[in-house]
Design a protein around this motif. Structure first.
Motif, PDB file in Angstrom:
ATOM      1  N   LEU A 102       0.834  -1.213   0.000  1.00 50.37           N
ATOM      2  CA  LEU A 102       0.000   0.000   0.000  1.00 50.37           C
ATOM      3  C   LEU A 102       0.861   1.252   0.000  1.00 50.37           C
ATOM      4  O   LEU A 102       0.555   2.230  -0.701  1.00 50.37           O
ATOM      5  CB  LEU A 102      -0.916  -0.021   1.234  1.00 50.37           C
ATOM      6  CG  LEU A 102      -1.807   1.209   1.433  1.00 50.37           C
ATOM      7  CD1 LEU A 102      -2.741   1.396   0.240  1.00 50.37           C
ATOM      8  CD2 LEU A 102      -2.596   1.103   2.738  1.00 50.37           C
ATOM      9  N   ILE A 103       1.945   1.236   0.761  1.00 54.37           N
ATOM     10  CA  ILE A 103       2.822   2.410   0.814  1.00 54.37           C
ATOM     11  C   ILE A 103       3.456   2.652  -0.562  1.00 54.37           C
ATOM     12  O   ILE A 103       3.611   3.804  -0.992  1.00 54.37           O
ATOM     13  CB  ILE A 103       3.902   2.217   1.896  1.00 54.37           C
ATOM     14  CG1 ILE A 103       3.265   2.124   3.285  1.00 54.37           C
ATOM     15  CG2 ILE A 103       4.899   3.373   1.866  1.00 54.37           C
ATOM     16  CD1 ILE A 103       4.245   1.799   4.391  1.00 54.37           C
ATOM     17  N   ARG A 104       3.798   1.596  -1.281  1.00 53.56           N
ATOM     18  CA  ARG A 104       4.375   1.761  -2.631  1.00 53.56           C
ATOM     19  C   ARG A 104       3.349   2.376  -3.581  1.00 53.56           C
ATOM     20  O   ARG A 104       3.691   3.222  -4.425  1.00 53.56           O
ATOM     21  CB  ARG A 104       4.852   0.416  -3.160  1.00 53.56           C
ATOM     22  CG  ARG A 104       6.194  -0.033  -2.598  1.00 53.56           C
ATOM     23  CD  ARG A 104       6.776  -1.205  -3.375  1.00 53.56           C
ATOM     24  NE  ARG A 104       8.106  -1.534  -2.878  1.00 53.56           N
ATOM     25  CZ  ARG A 104       8.339  -2.396  -1.905  1.00 53.56           C
ATOM     26  NH1 ARG A 104       7.315  -3.018  -1.320  1.00 53.56           N
ATOM     27  NH2 ARG A 104       9.579  -2.638  -1.502  1.00 53.56           N
ATOM     28  N   GLN A 105       2.103   1.940  -3.464  1.00 56.17           N
ATOM     29  CA  GLN A 105       1.066   2.534  -4.304  1.00 56.17           C
ATOM     30  C   GLN A 105       0.898   4.015  -4.001  1.00 56.17           C
ATOM     31  O   GLN A 105       0.728   4.841  -4.914  1.00 56.17           O
ATOM     32  CB  GLN A 105      -0.257   1.792  -4.100  1.00 56.17           C
ATOM     33  CG  GLN A 105      -0.243   0.350  -4.591  1.00 56.17           C
ATOM     34  CD  GLN A 105      -1.549  -0.372  -4.311  1.00 56.17           C
ATOM     35  OE1 GLN A 105      -2.549   0.259  -3.947  1.00 56.17           O
ATOM     36  NE2 GLN A 105      -1.549  -1.701  -4.469  1.00 56.17           N
ATOM     37  N   GLN A 106       0.942   4.348  -2.721  1.00 59.19           N
ATOM     38  CA  GLN A 106       0.863   5.767  -2.342  1.00 59.19           C
ATOM     39  C   GLN A 106       2.064   6.539  -2.859  1.00 59.19           C
ATOM     40  O   GLN A 106       1.943   7.699  -3.295  1.00 59.19           O
ATOM     41  CB  GLN A 106       0.759   5.891  -0.816  1.00 59.19           C
ATOM     42  CG  GLN A 106      -0.524   5.332  -0.222  1.00 59.19           C
ATOM     43  CD  GLN A 106      -0.498   5.343   1.298  1.00 59.19           C
ATOM     44  OE1 GLN A 106       0.549   5.488   1.906  1.00 59.19           O
ATOM     45  NE2 GLN A 106      -1.668   5.167   1.918  1.00 59.19           N
ATOM     46  N   ALA A 107       3.248   5.906  -2.849  1.00 62.34           N
ATOM     47  CA  ALA A 107       4.451   6.579  -3.328  1.00 62.34           C
ATOM     48  C   ALA A 107       4.368   6.864  -4.822  1.00 62.34           C
ATOM     49  O   ALA A 107       4.870   7.896  -5.298  1.00 62.34           O
ATOM     50  CB  ALA A 107       5.683   5.717  -3.028  1.00 62.34           C
ATOM     51  N   GLU A 108       3.736   5.953  -5.571  1.00 61.43           N
ATOM     52  CA  GLU A 108       3.605   6.190  -7.009  1.00 61.43           C
ATOM     53  C   GLU A 108       2.776   7.435  -7.308  1.00 61.43           C
ATOM     54  O   GLU A 108       2.970   8.083  -8.350  1.00 61.43           O
ATOM     55  CB  GLU A 108       2.962   4.960  -7.660  1.00 61.43           C
ATOM     56  CG  GLU A 108       3.865   3.731  -7.637  1.00 61.43           C
ATOM     57  CD  GLU A 108       3.161   2.496  -8.170  1.00 61.43           C
ATOM     58  OE1 GLU A 108       1.950   2.624  -8.518  1.00 61.43           O
ATOM     59  OE2 GLU A 108       3.795   1.418  -8.234  1.00 61.43           O
ATOM     60  N   HIS A 109       1.866   7.774  -6.396  1.00 64.82           N
ATOM     61  CA  HIS A 109       1.040   8.969  -6.574  1.00 64.82           C
ATOM     62  C   HIS A 109       1.503  10.114  -5.677  1.00 64.82           C
ATOM     63  O   HIS A 109       0.753  11.090  -5.490  1.00 64.82           O
ATOM     64  CB  HIS A 109      -0.426   8.632  -6.283  1.00 64.82           C
ATOM     65  CG  HIS A 109      -1.001   7.597  -7.206  1.00 64.82           C
ATOM     66  ND1 HIS A 109      -0.857   6.243  -6.985  1.00 64.82           N
ATOM     67  CD2 HIS A 109      -1.702   7.727  -8.375  1.00 64.82           C
ATOM     68  CE1 HIS A 109      -1.452   5.566  -7.955  1.00 64.82           C
ATOM     69  NE2 HIS A 109      -1.982   6.451  -8.832  1.00 64.82           N
ATOM     70  N   ASN A 110       2.712   9.957  -5.116  1.00 63.18           N
ATOM     71  CA  ASN A 110       3.290  10.998  -4.262  1.00 63.18           C
ATOM     72  C   ASN A 110       2.351  11.369  -3.111  1.00 63.18           C
ATOM     73  O   ASN A 110       2.141  12.552  -2.811  1.00 63.18           O
ATOM     74  CB  ASN A 110       3.636  12.247  -5.092  1.00 63.18           C
ATOM     75  CG  ASN A 110       4.619  13.159  -4.362  1.00 63.18           C
ATOM     76  OD1 ASN A 110       5.327  12.723  -3.455  1.00 63.18           O
ATOM     77  ND2 ASN A 110       4.649  14.424  -4.755  1.00 63.18           N
ATOM     78  N   ALA A 111       1.772  10.351  -2.479  1.00 67.51           N
ATOM     79  CA  ALA A 111       0.795  10.587  -1.410  1.00 67.51           C
ATOM     80  C   ALA A 111       1.211   9.888  -0.111  1.00 67.51           C
ATOM     81  O   ALA A 111       0.361   9.573   0.725  1.00 67.51           O
ATOM     82  CB  ALA A 111      -0.584  10.095  -1.848  1.00 67.51           C
TER      83      ALA A 111
END
Length: 565
Positions: free
Chosen positions: A209-218
Motif C-alpha cells: 500500500l505504501i508503494r502505491q501511495q508513493a507512485e502517486h506521491n501521497a
C-alpha cells in the motif's frame, strides 16, 4: 558481575569482535568508494540490529526450554578459542594421560558438534549461576578503526536516503524498505496472542500500500513515523520512556528514522534480557542434569575431552601419596605401600584446593571451565586478604603495646591496605611499591594515634623495621606470608570437609580474625562452586578415580548416579 567480564573469559560474541566487524565495515567502505548501487545502500550496516534481532527471534520462537535460546548463542560461540584448545585431538598423546585405546581421529563436524555442546553448557551455566548476567548494548569507541568506519558508512547511507527524499518528486523505495524492516522488528516483540496489534501493524505498515501511495506521491512519512513511535511506546520497557519522548521531539525525518532504529536496538536488548530472566528459574531447576548430559555428548564426540581433568586428578593423587609417604616416614610402623588407603574425597578436595593457587597460564580442567572466572576471582581475593592479614599480624607484633587501647585499629589497618592492593592481578601491579606505601601510611596512622593520646611516637629505627617487615611480605619464602597462606588453606580445606547441607562456617584460624568476614564469604562461595561441580561431574570423577586408584578398568560412559562422599 557484568556480562562482558564473564562472557569474554569463555567465548567471543559478535559485539565483542571488533576485528570481524571492522572487516565487514571496510568492505562496505570499499564498495562506497567504487560507487555502490542504490539497492546495495538499502542494507543498513547496523551490526547490533543483526545480532539482537537474531537473538530475539530465537528467544521468541522457542521458549519452552533452553534449546531455542541456546541455538543463537551456539552460532556466536563456534569460534571459541578455548573449545579448540581443550578438545584438540593432539592432547590424547600426552604421556601423562592414562593408557587407553588408540586415539580417535576427530572430524571437523565432530569438533564443531563438541564446540556447540560446550557453548550450550557454558551459557546455560552462566545464566543460571550468575544472577547478574545480562546483555549490554555497547558501542565502538569513537577513536577506534571499527567505530570510525561504521560512522562513515552509516553517514553515507543516511545522507543518501536524505538526498532521495529531497528529490522532486521524492524517491521512497529505500524508505519503504526501512519501514518494512521496522514492521518485522515490531512484530518480533509481540507475544503469540497479540493478534489485534499484530493486525494493526500489518495494516498500517503495509509496504504494498505504501508503494502505491508513493507512485502517486501521497505517502505520509511523518504519519507513519508517529505511528511507529506510539507503537514502540506501548511495547518498550519503562526505562525507554525518555527515549520515546526524544523521538517525538525530532522533526527531521531522516534523523528520526535513524533514532528509531537506535531505540529499536535497545528494545531488542531489553527483550533478550527479559527472556533470559524468565529462562533462569527453568535452568536452575534442571541445570545439573542438563550440564551432565551436555558434557556426556561432548565426551562421546571427543573421547579425549577428560585428558586435562585426568591430569589434574592425577597430580592431586601424587600430592596425597607424597603426604602419606611423609607421614609414614615419621611413623615407622605405618604401611604406605597401597594406593587404596587414599580417600577419593580427599583427592578431589585437594584438587579443588589447588585451583585456588592455579597458574592461569596453564589450561584449566575441562570440567571446571564454566567456573574458571569465578575461581580466578576467588584466588585473587584470597591473595589480597593474605597480604592484609600479614600486614596486621606484623603491625600487632611490633607495635601492639602502643595500639592495644585503640578500638578497631585492625579495621583501620584494613581500610588503609585495601585501596592500595586493588588490581593485584594485573601484570603492571607493583606489589613491592604497594607494600612500601602501606608501611608509610601505617607508621603515620600509629604516630597520629600515639600523639592524640599524648604518648611518644615511634622512633626512626622502629618505623624502619616496621616498614621493612611489611615490604618483605612480597618475598617468595617469607615466613609470615607462608604461615598465613597455610592457615588460609587449612580454613578452605575445612570448608570443603563440611557436609553440603551445613550452613555454618568452621572456626577461623588464629591470625585471620581481621579478615574473618571476608574469609567466610569467600568460603561460602567456594563451597557452592565445588559442591555443584561434584553434583554435575561426580560420575566422571568416579570413573577417573576408579581407574587411577583401584583398577585398570577403562573409563567409559559416566554412571547415572553421582557417588556420595
Amino acid at each position: 558481575m557484568e556480562a562482558s567480564s564473564l562472557v569474554t573469559s569463555y567465548f567471543s560474541p559478535p559485539w565483542r569482535a571488533p576485528r570481524r566487524r571492522a572487516s565487514c565495515c571496510c568492505c562496505w567502505a570499499a564498495a562506497e568508494a567504487v560507487g555502490t548501487s542504490r539497492s546495495a545502500l538499502t542494507r543498513r550496516v547496523t551490526y547490533e540490529t543483526v545480532w539482537a534481532s537474531t537473538l530475539l527471534a530465537t528467544l521468541t520462537e522457542s521458549f519452552d526450554g533452553p534449546r531455542g535460546t541456546l541455538t543463537f548463542w551456539r552460532s556466536c560461540l563456534l569460534d571459541s578459542e578455548y573449545s579448540r584448545q581443550s578438545f584438540n585431538s593432539d592432547s590424547s598423546s600426552k604421556p601423562s594421560s592414562p593408557a587407553s585405546s588408540p586415539p580417535k581421529i576427530i572430524t571437523f563436524d565432530e569438533l564443531m558438534a563438541a564446540a556447540r555442546n560446550l557453548s550450550d553448557l557454558t551459557l546455560a551455566h552462566e545464566i543460571a549461576v550468575n544472577a547478574n548476567f545480562c546483555i549490554k548494548h555497547e558501542a565502538f569507541p569513537q577513536n577506534s578503526l571499527a567505530g570510525t568506519v561504521k560512522r562513515i558508512v552509516h553517514k553515507a547511507f543516511w545522507d543518501h536516503l536524505e538526498s532521495e527524499l529531497n528529490e522532486d518528486p521524492p524517491e521512497y523505495e529505500h524508505a519503504i524498505k526501512l519501514f518494512e524492516e521496522i514492521k518485522e522488528i515490531l512484530l518480533s516483540f509481540l507475544t503469540p496472542g497479540a493478534n489485534r496489534i499484530k493486525t494493526q501493524i500489518c495494516e498500517v505498515l503495509d509496504t504494498d500500500l505504501i508503494r502505491q501511495q508513493a507512485e502517486h506521491n501521497a505517502v505520509d512519512i511523518h504519519g507513519l513515523a508517529n505511528y511507529i513511535i506510539n507503537t514502540m511506546g506501548k511495547l518498550c520497557a519503562p526505562i525507554r520512556d525518555n527515549d520515546i519522548k526524544q523521538l517525538k521531539a525530532t522533526d527531521n525525518i531522516v534523523e528520526l528514522l535513524r533514532q528509531i532504529f537506535h531505540v529499536l536496538d535497545l528494545m531488542k536488548v531489553d527483550m533478550a534480557n527479559y527472556r533470559i530472566q524468565n529462562l533462569r528459574p527453568y535452568l536452575r531447576r534442571n541445570l545439573v542434569d542438563y550440564e551432565r548430559t551436555k558434557f556426556q555428548e561432548i565426551l562421546e564426540e571427543t573421547p579425549n575431552a577428560l585428558d586435562l581433568t585426568t591430569e589434574w586428578i592425577k597430580e592431586s593423587i601424587e600430592d596425597e601419596l607424597s603426604s602419606v609417604s611423609d607421614e609414614s616416614s615419621s611413623s615407622p610402623g605405618a604401611d604406605s605401600s597401597s594406593k587404596a588407603i587414599i580417600s577419593p574425597t580427599l583427592v578431589l578436595n585437594n584438587g579443588y584446593l589447588k585451583l585456588l593457587q592455579w597458574d592461569y597460564h596453564k589450561t584449566f580442567p575441562e570440567t571446571l571451565i564454566t567456573d574458571e572466572v569465578r575461581l580466578q576471582e576467588l584466588r585473587e581475593k584470597l591473595n589480597q586478604l593474605k597480604i592484609i592479614a600479614c600486614v596486621c599480624l606484623i603491625t600487632n607484633n611490633m607495635v601492639g603495646a602502643a595500639i592495644v587501647d585503640v578500638p578497631d585499629f585492625a579495621e583501620q589497618l584494613k581500610r588503609i591496605s585495601v585501596p592500595l592492593l586493588e588490581g593485584m592481578s594485573k601484570k603492571t601491579f607493583d606489589l613491592k611499591e604497594a607494600l612500601n606505601a602501606i608501611g608509610v601510611q601505617i607508621c603515620n596512622k600509629v604516630n597520629t594515634s600515639l600523639t592524640e593520646r599524648g604518648l611518644p611516637t615511634l622512633n626512626a629505627e622502629m618505623q624502619s623495621n616496621l616498614m621493612g617487615q611489611i615490604g618483605h611480605i612480597a618475598e617468595e619464602n617469607n615466613p609470615i606470608s607462608s604461615l598465613i597462606d597455610k592457615r588460609i588453606q587449612f580454613f578452605m580445606r575445612s570448608v570443603l570437609a563440611l557436609p553440603s547441607f551445613q550452613k555454618c562456617m568452621p572456626t577461623v584460624p588464629g591470625g585471620l580474625s581481621v579478615i574473618q568476614t571476608e574469609m567466610e564469604l569467600i568460603g561460602s562461595q567456594y563451597a557452592s562452586i565445588v559442591n555443584f561441580n561434584k553434583q554435575v561431574y561426580g560420575p566422571f570423577y568416579a570413573n577417573i578415580l576408579r581407574k587411577l586408584l583401584f583398577s585398570e578398568a577403562p573409563m567409559g560412559k559416566a554412571e547415572t548416579e553421582t557417588p556420595t562422599n
